[in-house]
Write a protein that holds these residues in place. Structure first.
Motif, PDB file in Angstrom:
ATOM      1  N   SER A   1      36.627  15.496  78.531  1.00 45.99           N
ATOM      2  CA  SER A   1      37.311  16.708  78.944  1.00 45.99           C
ATOM      3  C   SER A   1      36.306  17.839  78.771  1.00 45.99           C
ATOM      4  N   ALA A   2      36.746  19.064  78.965  1.00 44.33           N
ATOM      5  CA  ALA A   2      35.828  20.191  78.801  1.00 44.33           C
ATOM      6  C   ALA A   2      35.509  20.463  77.338  1.00 44.33           C
ATOM      7  N   THR A   3      36.251  19.817  76.416  1.00 45.54           N
ATOM      8  CA  THR A   3      36.028  20.080  74.989  1.00 45.54           C
ATOM      9  C   THR A   3      35.800  18.823  74.169  1.00 45.54           C
ATOM     10  N   SER A   4      36.003  17.628  74.751  1.00 47.82           N
ATOM     11  CA  SER A   4      35.986  16.411  73.934  1.00 47.82           C
ATOM     12  C   SER A   4      35.465  15.229  74.730  1.00 47.82           C
ATOM     13  N   PHE A   5      35.174  14.149  74.001  1.00 44.50           N
ATOM     14  CA  PHE A   5      34.799  12.894  74.644  1.00 44.50           C
ATOM     15  C   PHE A   5      35.256  11.737  73.768  1.00 44.50           C
TER      16      PHE A   5
ATOM     17  N   PRO B   1      19.997   1.254  69.751  1.00 52.09           N
ATOM     18  CA  PRO B   1      21.361   1.556  70.208  1.00 52.09           C
ATOM     19  C   PRO B   1      22.449   0.952  69.327  1.00 52.09           C
ATOM     20  N   ARG B   2      22.211  -0.219  68.766  1.00 53.95           N
ATOM     21  CA  ARG B   2      23.215  -0.827  67.888  1.00 53.95           C
ATOM     22  C   ARG B   2      23.407  -0.005  66.624  1.00 53.95           C
ATOM     23  N   LEU B   3      22.326   0.581  66.115  1.00 53.33           N
ATOM     24  CA  LEU B   3      22.451   1.435  64.938  1.00 53.33           C
ATOM     25  C   LEU B   3      23.145   2.750  65.291  1.00 53.33           C
ATOM     26  N   LEU B   4      22.780   3.329  66.435  1.00 47.80           N
ATOM     27  CA  LEU B   4      23.405   4.586  66.843  1.00 47.80           C
ATOM     28  C   LEU B   4      24.885   4.405  67.157  1.00 47.80           C
ATOM     29  N   HIS B   5      25.258   3.203  67.614  1.00 48.02           N
ATOM     30  CA  HIS B   5      26.662   2.941  67.953  1.00 48.02           C
ATOM     31  C   HIS B   5      27.566   3.089  66.727  1.00 48.02           C
ATOM     32  N   LEU B   6      27.027   2.857  65.544  1.00 43.24           N
ATOM     33  CA  LEU B   6      27.828   2.997  64.326  1.00 43.24           C
ATOM     34  C   LEU B   6      28.249   4.443  64.087  1.00 43.24           C
ATOM     35  N   VAL B   7      27.499   5.374  64.648  1.00 39.99           N
ATOM     36  CA  VAL B   7      27.813   6.790  64.462  1.00 39.99           C
ATOM     37  C   VAL B   7      28.960   7.238  65.359  1.00 39.99           C
ATOM     38  N   VAL B   8      29.140   6.553  66.489  1.00 37.22           N
ATOM     39  CA  VAL B   8      30.166   6.940  67.468  1.00 37.22           C
ATOM     40  C   VAL B   8      31.134   5.761  67.650  1.00 37.22           C
TER      41      VAL B   8
ATOM     42  N   ARG C   1      27.640  13.722  66.956  1.00 31.33           N
ATOM     43  CA  ARG C   1      28.038  12.477  67.617  1.00 31.33           C
ATOM     44  C   ARG C   1      27.830  12.563  69.133  1.00 31.33           C
ATOM     45  N   TYR C   2      28.078  13.729  69.692  1.00 29.61           N
ATOM     46  CA  TYR C   2      27.832  13.901  71.129  1.00 29.61           C
ATOM     47  C   TYR C   2      26.347  13.745  71.440  1.00 29.61           C
ATOM     48  N   ALA C   3      25.484  14.315  70.609  1.00 28.64           N
ATOM     49  CA  ALA C   3      24.040  14.186  70.819  1.00 28.64           C
ATOM     50  C   ALA C   3      23.603  12.737  70.712  1.00 28.64           C
ATOM     51  N   VAL C   4      24.153  11.991  69.742  1.00 25.99           N
ATOM     52  CA  VAL C   4      23.813  10.575  69.595  1.00 25.99           C
ATOM     53  C   VAL C   4      24.288   9.778  70.805  1.00 25.99           C
ATOM     54  N   HIS C   5      25.492  10.082  71.269  1.00 27.37           N
ATOM     55  CA  HIS C   5      26.023   9.379  72.443  1.00 27.37           C
ATOM     56  C   HIS C   5      25.153   9.620  73.677  1.00 27.37           C
ATOM     57  N   ARG C   6      24.758  10.854  73.920  1.00 29.84           N
ATOM     58  CA  ARG C   6      23.928  11.161  75.075  1.00 29.84           C
ATOM     59  C   ARG C   6      22.540  10.534  74.951  1.00 29.84           C
TER      60      ARG C   6
END
Length: 857
Positions: free
Chosen positions: A530-534, A432-439, A451-456
């Protein structure tokens, strides 16, 4: 007689005349005297001063005041107070003035509504329905067993790695499509289109309803929640959903034809919009209409026959009760919802068109079919082929001694279990610490991208319940939370800093102040959608707080230091920052931070006494954690032993043994954890307690919460759920319908005959506040109904036929009269309208089962 303070006493004037002049009239004075008499009797004192503060001066607490309210409600000569009235008017004088100046809510009889009867199903229909459900489950297991065995045999005939991959892809792909398509076909064949109406429990119509619901909950499409594919799937089931809708809730709607969602709407996680509810022995179905560009927050409930107009918003920890609607463009929050100026849509839109959604859905399918399915199916085959213990047993010509079977099971289960624990912790503390750098935080990103896929993926990975359950309710949970990314500042160790149930969007953006304690059910909402963003941002909980159960804490929560956040409270996003107070309800209001009774154990919370008590608790908790690991491994060992025996018999008896294994796994797991829990309680009932968290009796209670498995959802909606509750010690009556209730302290719960318990409801017979633990018996009389997401606290009594509305919080010590309708957070008497909402249908005569079946055609 009310004791008058010296600063208001007038010589030569009798008490009643004096009070009448002070508070405005004889009616108020008479009410004041009677209220004082009741409170004095409840508290066991001779006199109660008129101006004495209930909590600060008299040292009362919410449990005592709930008992006071219950006593007053039984008096016809006094107006009925609620707990909200108690906190709003915290003296006898203020309460008398407030109650006499506020018109009482009309009783149900005043609305022309006699007590609503509860349908009591016959024992024969209850038994026949349960038998049919059992046979359907066994038949499903048999078909699944034959399909699995046939597919495995076909994959096993492959001649190389590439052949294994291709055959695994074909077999796994066909299986996935079949599992997803079967609920859709079953829905259209068994039901057709859902219509608003109602039908009795345990009848033929209910059996068809249950089959569709069970298949929907068991199908793999729930893995695609938060993905455009899930919206497409709901459309296939009959839901009318517009473009650009984002659904993040794992609560699957069942009556999909009654669900309408407009374009550009976003629904956050842990929200209920089922399209049905169980009520007084019936299943009631109704429409849920959601307009365009609507925002629905986390931990919300939309009852049947509710609607939201275009651009409307419903805040977190809120609900719409039956018949409620939110006008277009209006913002509401609370339970039941009321108008607010708060804007809950807090992230700017981004470019996210149809093409992006289609690409993301197709990419998800390709990833599933080309990677996950072949690895899952082919990897299982390779594992079977590579492990001698399995490979030898697949050969019908090989006869192996029973001792070798046990040895192989021990080795294999240890490798699997220890590997999961060690590798799981290692991945959780690094990946998770490595993935956090992407988002990065505080930046707006479009949905349905990398980025949405990494966050989920981060959210799914770090919310694994096993590790929180293992480390929770102990000193070691702070090390686990720090390991996955929580910022806990300087920890003031209590040994119970966090409970066993927590969730978040990302652990790297959670800050909890020093000295704060958190009970179970906290959801840190540190991502905006939102319906289009996070956007992910840091959510900060102040120092020296105490957070009760079932709370959603959002980004920007307006609470500071030294706050008490009560169970199911709606954390405010507007107004001044609250400090040094308690907050209760939805929408929230202020209450005292603590009371005198809770300070009696403060001697254990500092100095040498704390060090000694904490050291003893840590040793006990370590043994509890070791015990949990041991019993969980023992369970894995039992299933492994059963699996190896099944593999060995497979070569002799054929495909039927796989179906038998699936059924036996469920039975063995249930009986194992039931027996374990009863052994921990020594086959005795728990007793109500009031003690410090450093009392060994509380440590034993923590061990009881930690060890037994609590995933009983597979029994929801069947007579077997009540049977399992009874085996664990719950005093359950006959023909109880449980659609997903959760009971924390089984032997302290009493459920009467013909009760109706809805999905997401909870009976919690304990409370922990700071360093104090309290528990008591909660009793639901015959024919009671708990609404979807309703929460019942300890020491509660609900009379026969009482109703608790969806998303309500029935506070500790409350007494609900028979056939009363209560609702809200905190719950108060709340009669429903005499006229049913349009489109809700009329009651089907209980004796006509064919008419009931027609209501779902």
């Amino acid at each position: 007689m009310v004791e008058q303070s010296s600063d208001v006493h007038i010589e030569g004037m009798d008490d009643e005349t004096l009070v009448a002049r002070q508070v405005g009239g004889p009616a108020v004075s008479e009410t004041q005297l009677r209220l004082a008499d009741v409170l004095a009797d409840v508290m066991g004192v001779e006199n109660v001063p008129a101006d004495a503060h209930f909590f600060e001066s008299l040292g009362a607490n919410s449990l005592v005041m709930a008992q006071f309210c219950a006593r007053v409600r039984k008096r016809e000569d006094l107006p009925s107070p609620s707990m909200k009235d108690i906190y709003r008017y915290p003296t006898i004088r203020a309460l008398a003035e407030g109650l006499t100046g506020t018109p009482s809510a009309p009783a149900p009889t005043a609305l022309g509504m006699p007590p609503e009867p509860v349908r009591r199903a016959s024992g024969l229909s209850h038994t026949l329905c349960g038998t049919a459900q059992l046979l359907i489950f066994l038949g499903y297991s048999l078909v699944a067993g034959f399909a699995t065995a046939g597919g495995y045999e076909w994959v096993a005939t492959s001649t190389g790695v590439w052949d294994v991959y291709l055959r695994s892809l074909v077999f796994g792909g066909i299986g996935f499509v079949a599992l997803c398509a079967f609920p859709v076909v079953a829905k259209w064949v068994l039901v057709g289109r859902w219509k608003a109406g109602e039908f009795p429990l345990w009848g033929l119509a209910y059996l068809r309803f249950w089959v569709v619901k069970a298949l929907l909950h068991a199908n793999p499409m729930i893995l695609f929640i938060g993905n455009p594919l899930y919206v497409f799937y709901l459309r296939a089931l009959g839901a009318r959903i517009g473009k650009g809708v984002t659904i993040l809730s794992h609560s699957v709607p069942v009556c999909t034809d009654l669900l309408t969602i407009g374009s550009g709407t976003v629904i956050r996680k842990d929200s209920f919009f089922l399209g049905y509810r169980a009520h007084a022995g019936y299943i009631q179905t109704g429409r849920i209409s959601i307009g365009r560009d609507v925002y629905i927050g986390e931990k919300t409930v939309l009852d049947i026959d509710t609607s939201m107009g275009d651009g409307a918003q419903l805040g977190h920890s809120s609900s719409l009760h039956r018949g409620q609607s939110v006008p277009a463009g209006e913002h509401q929050h609370g339970s039941p919802a009321q108008t607010t100026d708060v804007d809950y849509l807090r992230v700017a839109p981004a470019r996210c068109g149809t093409g992006r959604r289609v690409w993301f859905g197709l990419a998800s399918l390709l990833q599933l079919f080309l990677l996950y399915i072949p690895l899952g199916v082919g990897g299982l085959y390779i594992l079977f082929d590579a492990v001698p213990a399995v490979r030898r047993r697949l050969d019908p010509r090989t006869a192996l001694p029973p001792g070798e079977l046990v040895t192989d099971a021990v080795v294999l289960s240890l490798v699997l279990f220890v590997g999961f624990v060690v590798l799981g912790l290692g991945l959780l503390c690094t990946l998770p610490r490595l993935l956090h750098l992407v988002v990065p935080p505080d930046r707006v990103f479009p949905l349905y991208g990398f980025r949405y896929a990494v966050h989920r993926a981060t959210a799914r990975m770090t919310n694994i319940k096993f590790f929180a359950w293992l480390f929770g309710d102990s000193s070691y949970v702070v090390h686990y939370l720090r390991g996955i990314g929580y910022d806990l500042s300087h920890v003031e160790q209590t040994g119970s800093n966090f409970g066993t149930e927590m969730q978040h969007e990302t652990p790297l953006l959670v800050t909890v102040g020093s000295g704060t304690m958190v009970a179970d059910g906290l959801s840190v909402v540190n991502a905006d959608y939102s319906a289009t963003s996070f956007r992910v941002s840091r959510a900060t909980i102040g120092a020296r707080n105490f957070l009760g159960n079932n709370i959603a804490y959002p980004i920007g929560g307006r609470t500071g230091e030294n706050c008490l956040l009560a169970t199911k409270v709606m954390v405010p996003l507007d107004g001044e920052v609250r400090e040094g107070v308690g907050l209760l309800g939805s929408p929230c209001f202020e209450i005292p931070r603590s009371v005198e009774r809770d300070s009696r154990f403060d001697k254990f919370r500092s100095g040498d006494a704390l060090r000694r008590s904490l050291a003893a608790k840590n040793r006990y908790n370590l043994r509890s954690m070791a015990f949990m690991l041991f019993v969980r491994w023992l369970h894995v060992l039992g299933l492994t032993l059963l699996g190896l025996a099944t593999v060995e018999l497979y070569g002799v008896l054929g495909h039927v043994v796989i179906a038998t294994y699936m059924a036996l796994t469920l039975i063995v797991t249930t009986l194992y954890y039931v027996l374990l829990e009863r052994c921990l309680t020594r086959f005795r009932r728990l007793r109500p307690m009031l003690c410090s968290i450093y009392d060994p009796a509380f440590w034993a209670q923590e061990r009881l919460w930690k060890v037994p498995d609590r995933h009983l959802n597979i029994y929801n909606g069947t007579p077997f759920k009540a049977l399992v509750w009874r085996l664990t010690g719950v005093r359950v009556g006959r023909r109880v319908f449980d659609d997903g209730c959760y009971m924390t302290d089984r032997t302290l719960a009493v459920i009467g005959d013909d009760c109706t318990l809805n999905a997401g409801s909870k009976v919690q017979c304990h409370s922990q506040e700071d360093g104090t633990f309290k528990s008591d018996i909660s009793t639901l009389g015959a024919g009671c109904t708990l609404g979807v997401g309703a929460h019942v606290h300890y020491g509660v009594t609900m009379g026969d036929g009482a109703r608790l509305a969806p998303d309500s919080f029935l506070m500790k010590g409350e007494e609900v009269p028979a056939h009363a309708r209560w609702g809200g957070n905190p719950a108060v008497e709340m009669p429903e309208a005499a006229v049913l909402p349009a489109g809700s249908g009329q009651r089907t005569p209980p004796s006509v089962d064919s008419a009931a079946a027609a209501s779902v055609k």
